[in-house]
Design a protein around this motif. Structure first.
Motif, short mmCIF file in Angstrom:
data_model
loop_
_atom_site.label_atom_id
_atom_site.label_comp_id
_atom_site.label_asym_id
_atom_site.label_seq_id
_atom_site.Cartn_x
_atom_site.Cartn_y
_atom_site.Cartn_z
N VAL A 1 23.46 50.12 60.36
CA VAL A 1 24.12 49.94 59.07
C VAL A 1 25.62 50.30 59.15
O VAL A 1 26.44 49.71 58.45
N TYR A 2 25.98 51.21 60.02
CA TYR A 2 27.38 51.62 60.12
C TYR A 2 28.27 50.53 60.69
O TYR A 2 29.48 50.59 60.57
N ASP A 3 27.66 49.50 61.30
CA ASP A 3 28.44 48.36 61.77
C ASP A 3 29.08 47.62 60.60
O ASP A 3 30.02 46.86 60.77
N PHE A 4 28.55 47.82 59.39
CA PHE A 4 29.00 47.11 58.20
C PHE A 4 29.64 48.04 57.19
O PHE A 4 29.74 47.71 56.01
N GLU A 5 30.07 49.19 57.63
CA GLU A 5 30.66 50.19 56.72
C GLU A 5 31.84 49.61 55.95
O GLU A 5 32.06 49.93 54.79
N GLY A 6 32.61 48.74 56.55
CA GLY A 6 33.76 48.15 55.89
C GLY A 6 33.39 47.26 54.70
O GLY A 6 34.25 46.95 53.87
N LEU A 7 32.14 46.87 54.60
CA LEU A 7 31.67 46.02 53.50
C LEU A 7 30.99 46.81 52.39
O LEU A 7 30.50 46.23 51.42
N ARG A 8 30.96 48.14 52.52
CA ARG A 8 30.23 48.98 51.56
C ARG A 8 30.69 48.76 50.12
O ARG A 8 29.88 48.53 49.23
N GLN A 9 31.99 48.83 49.87
CA GLN A 9 32.48 48.71 48.50
C GLN A 9 32.20 47.33 47.92
O GLN A 9 31.84 47.19 46.76
N GLU A 10 32.36 46.30 48.74
CA GLU A 10 32.06 44.94 48.29
C GLU A 10 30.59 44.82 47.88
O GLU A 10 30.26 44.21 46.87
N PHE A 11 29.72 45.42 48.68
CA PHE A 11 28.29 45.42 48.37
C PHE A 11 28.01 46.16 47.06
O PHE A 11 27.30 45.66 46.19
N LEU A 12 28.58 47.36 46.92
CA LEU A 12 28.36 48.14 45.71
C LEU A 12 28.87 47.43 44.47
O LEU A 12 28.22 47.42 43.42
N ASP A 13 30.03 46.79 44.59
CA ASP A 13 30.59 46.05 43.45
C ASP A 13 29.70 44.88 43.04
O ASP A 13 29.61 44.55 41.86
N ALA A 14 29.04 44.27 44.00
CA ALA A 14 28.19 43.11 43.71
C ALA A 14 26.80 43.51 43.22
O ALA A 14 26.24 42.86 42.33
N VAL A 15 26.24 44.58 43.78
CA VAL A 15 24.85 44.91 43.51
C VAL A 15 24.64 45.92 42.38
O VAL A 15 23.69 45.80 41.61
#
Length: 72
Positions: A15-29
């Protein structure tokens, strides 16, 4: 042996391979969860006495989503 014959390559998903996408994910979900549009499946049991049952279900792949034990 079949992996070698087929020249299969296996990559792990971390999952840490995608850490840079965390905020985008949180904003969408997050809004979907708050609105009740997206439900997160989970299997829950009450009490530690039921933990072995849930664990066996988890090991057989019979669970949906997270597995949790409610304790008082």
């Amino acid at each position: 042996m079949l992996w070698i014959v087929a020249r299969t390559v296996v990559y792990g998903l971390v999952v840490y391979d995608f850490e840079g996408l965390r905020q985008e994910f949180l904003d969408a979900v997050a809004p979907l969860i708050d609105a009740g549009t997206l439900k997160v499946p989970e299997d829950r049991v009450e009490g530690l006495a039921n933990a072995p049952v849930l664990f066996c279900k988890l090991m057989r792949g019979e669970n949906r989503g997270k597995a949790g034990i409610e304790v008082a």
